[in-house]
Design an enzyme around this catalytic site. Structure first.
Site, PDB file in Angstrom:
ATOM      1  N   LYS A 155     -13.619   0.688  15.591  1.00 37.44           N
ATOM      2  CA  LYS A 155     -12.540   0.056  15.475  1.00 37.44           C
ATOM      3  C   LYS A 155     -11.961  -0.014  16.664  1.00 37.44           C
ATOM      4  CE  LYS A 155     -10.600   0.665  11.352  1.00 37.44           C
ATOM      5  NZ  LYS A 155      -9.795   1.212  10.247  1.00 37.44           N
TER       6      LYS A 155
ATOM      7  N   ASN B  75       0.748  -1.159   0.090  1.00 39.13           N
ATOM      8  CA  ASN B  75      -0.070   0.224  -0.076  1.00 39.13           C
ATOM      9  C   ASN B  75       0.708   1.267  -0.068  1.00 39.13           C
ATOM     10  OD1 ASN B  75       0.407   0.813   2.882  1.00 39.13           O
ATOM     11  ND2 ASN B  75      -0.520  -1.335   3.246  1.00 39.13           N
TER      12      ASN B  75
HETATM   13  N1  CTP Z   1      -3.576  -3.084  12.114  1.00 37.91           N
HETATM   14  C1  CTP Z   1      -2.729  -4.084  12.551  1.00 37.91           C
HETATM   15  N2  CTP Z   1      -2.961  -5.327  11.716  1.00 37.91           N
HETATM   16  C2  CTP Z   1      -3.778  -5.189  10.684  1.00 37.91           C
HETATM   17  C3  CTP Z   1      -4.432  -4.473  10.182  1.00 37.91           C
HETATM   18  C4  CTP Z   1      -4.522  -3.306  11.055  1.00 37.91           C
HETATM   19  O1  CTP Z   1      -2.082  -4.142  13.348  1.00 37.91           O
HETATM   20  N3  CTP Z   1      -3.856  -6.622  10.109  1.00 37.91           N
HETATM   21  C5  CTP Z   1      -3.466  -1.878  12.750  1.00 37.91           C
HETATM   22  C6  CTP Z   1      -2.992  -0.920  12.163  1.00 37.91           C
HETATM   23  O2  CTP Z   1      -1.742  -0.518  12.364  1.00 37.91           O
HETATM   24  C7  CTP Z   1      -3.602   0.435  12.730  1.00 37.91           C
HETATM   25  C8  CTP Z   1      -5.087  -0.279  12.876  1.00 37.91           C
HETATM   26  O3  CTP Z   1      -4.751  -1.411  13.263  1.00 37.91           O
HETATM   27  O4  CTP Z   1      -3.182   0.773  13.797  1.00 37.91           O
HETATM   28  C9  CTP Z   1      -6.214   0.128  11.987  1.00 37.91           C
HETATM   29  O5  CTP Z   1      -5.946   0.021  10.627  1.00 37.91           O
HETATM   30  P1  CTP Z   1      -6.674   0.106   9.471  1.00 37.91           P
HETATM   31  O6  CTP Z   1      -5.922  -0.141   8.194  1.00 37.91           O
HETATM   32  O7  CTP Z   1      -7.384   1.527   9.562  1.00 37.91           O
HETATM   33  O8  CTP Z   1      -7.981  -0.813   9.922  1.00 37.91           O
HETATM   34  P2  CTP Z   1      -8.251  -2.125   9.513  1.00 37.91           P
HETATM   35  O9  CTP Z   1      -8.210  -3.093  10.755  1.00 37.91           O
HETATM   36  O10 CTP Z   1      -7.612  -2.640   8.575  1.00 37.91           O
HETATM   37  O11 CTP Z   1      -9.783  -2.257   9.204  1.00 37.91           O
HETATM   38  P3  CTP Z   1     -10.620  -1.595   8.073  1.00 37.91           P
HETATM   39  O12 CTP Z   1      -9.791  -2.246   6.874  1.00 37.91           O
HETATM   40  O13 CTP Z   1     -12.101  -2.165   8.137  1.00 37.91           O
HETATM   41  O14 CTP Z   1     -10.636  -0.308   8.041  1.00 37.91           O
END
Ligand code: CTP
Length: 395
Positions: A337, A207
């Site tokens: 979240k 990403n």
């Molecule tokens: N995060 C993590 N491990 C993952 C996914 C996310 O530790 N597999 C952590 C990120 O570092 C961040 C938080 O979770 O602190 C939220 O990440 P985000 O990408 O916004 O959310 P997601 O959990 O991926 O949820 P969504 O994609 O539904 O928004």
């Protein structure tokens, strides 16, 4: 206060204010050693500076005597904070690109200590696109800034560019010293950057995360006296010296590195972790068939690092903070979240407006009971504020 400042006096009319600055620092028992640029000596004399600081003034990179007594490397490391005042447009430009052609700039390049600058220049120079660019670079590098103020200038013009007054600079220095102890004795874990999930040995899914916010957090935590472990995906940034850096590629590796760490007081998950990985990455480079049919890839869920750290039965960090990258319903999604992940705080940002790779960030700080919108700030300022807040909560 048992602290030492290395003051670099640049060549601007505001240099005269440094005499008062030195006097005020000494009155607070803050040690001051001074480097003057050649241009600074056109405005104040080394004799006045030495009389007030009570120390020899350094001004020559090639002085055999100075180098034997106290080499420029030692000089760059001997203080708790380096202060540049007045930070002229010329000094800012040299600092931004790392030019080292005299004792002052060489010391600034060689230092491993935090740096505070008090810019001072004509308003047009301050507003010039080059100065704006240089300042943005320096702030992204974690340099602290005080001023400039708006007002009448020595050149007869009016506007921003007047150096902050000596007492304002003293306050900024004292604030810095206070915050430098905020996380003393604490171990902070920060995840940063994107993960890469391999498709085959030459291709991966990733990403746009630049890692800038996570690296700014690592720098700020270090400045506040913490022991910092930075678990980072692949980014173009250099980790601040003093930080323990663990480089990883995949989410699985990132999780393994994090759970391996013991006695973490504060964990901040700023990494952009891929939610999915390729179920069976090919062992060899995938080749096209005769018709060049696109392959179908099946995915498997990646571990959720933030959730794992937040819900750990044993050894959970006292405070776990996550980020939420959202493109709509920022606050509501962040609140959900927070619950889903079990962490103590979410820093929510709207990524629809191009946060990735930029130096600015506008966030909402969400806890189970509060939602606080912050103004758009530089990523290093966001980092400092987050850590100040965490330090208060850790108490
Ligand atoms: N995060 C993590 N491990 C993952 C996914 C996310 O530790 N597999 C952590 C990120 O570092 C961040 C938080 O979770 O602190 C939220 O990440 P985000 O990408 O916004 O959310 P997601 O959990 O991926 O949820 P969504 O994609 O539904 O928004």
């Amino acid at each position: 206060m048992d602290k030492k400042v290395l003051l670099i006096i640049g060549g601007g009319i505001a240099a005269y204010k440094c005499l008062e600055l030195i006097r005020q620092l000494k009155a607070r028992h803050i040690g001051v050693r001074v480097i003057m640029t050649k241009a600074a000596e056109e405005f104040v004399t080394p004799l006045s500076v030495a009389s007030l600081s009570g120390e020899k003034v350094f001004n020559d990179l090639f002085s055999l005597t100075d180098e034997t007594e106290m080499g420029h490397i030692e000089l760059s490391r001997s203080a708790d904070l380096v202060v540049v005042a007045p930070a002229t447009a010329d000094l800012l430009a040299k600092m931004a690109v790392g030019i080292a052609n005299d004792l002052a700039t060489t010391t600034l390049l060689a230092t491993n200590k935090p740096v505070l600058i008090a810019p001072a220049m004509n308003v047009r120079m301050w507003e010039h696109v080059a100065t704006r660019r240089n300042l943005a670079t320096l702030q992204a590098d974690g340099i602290h800034v005080v001023g400039p103020n708006e007002g009448d200038m020595a050149c007869g013009e009016f506007g921003f560019g007047r150096m902050a007054e000596p007492l304002e600079i003293v306050s900024a220095i004292e604030k810095f010293f206070r915050s430098s102890k905020l996380l003393a004795g604490k171990h902070v874990l920060i995840t940063a950057g994107p993960t890469r999930e391999p498709i085959d040995p030459v291709r991966y899914i990733s990403n746009h995360s630049s890692g800038k916010q996570g690296y700014a957090l690592a720098k700020a935590a270090l400045d506040m006296g913490a022991t910092v472990t930075l678990v980072s995906g692949q980014v173009e940034l250099k980790a601040p010296s003093g930080v323990k850096l663990i480089k990883v590629e995949t989410a699985d590796q990132m999780l393994a590195a994090c759970v391996d760490l013991k006695n973490i007081d504060l964990a901040i998950c700023a990494a952009a972790v891929a939610d999915w990985k390729v179920e069976n990455p090919a062992g060899q480079k995938m080749k096209k068939d005769a018709k060049a049919t696109p392959p179908s890839i099946s995915f498997a869920a990646n571990p959720d690092i933030l959730k794992t750290l937040s819900t750990a039965k044993t050894g959970r960090a006292k405070l776990v903070v996550g980020f939420a990258a959202e493109t709509e319903n920022v606050v509501q999604n962040a609140q959900e979240k927070l619950k889903r992940k079990g962490c103590d705080m979410i820093i929510a940002n709207d990524v629809s407006e191009g946060v990735f790779g930029t130096n600015k960030n506008q966030v909402h700080v969400v806890t189970t009971t509060t939602v606080e919108p912050w103004p758009a700030l530089n990523k290093s300022e966001v980092a400092t504020r987050i850590l100040e807040l965490c330090a208060t909560l850790l108490k």
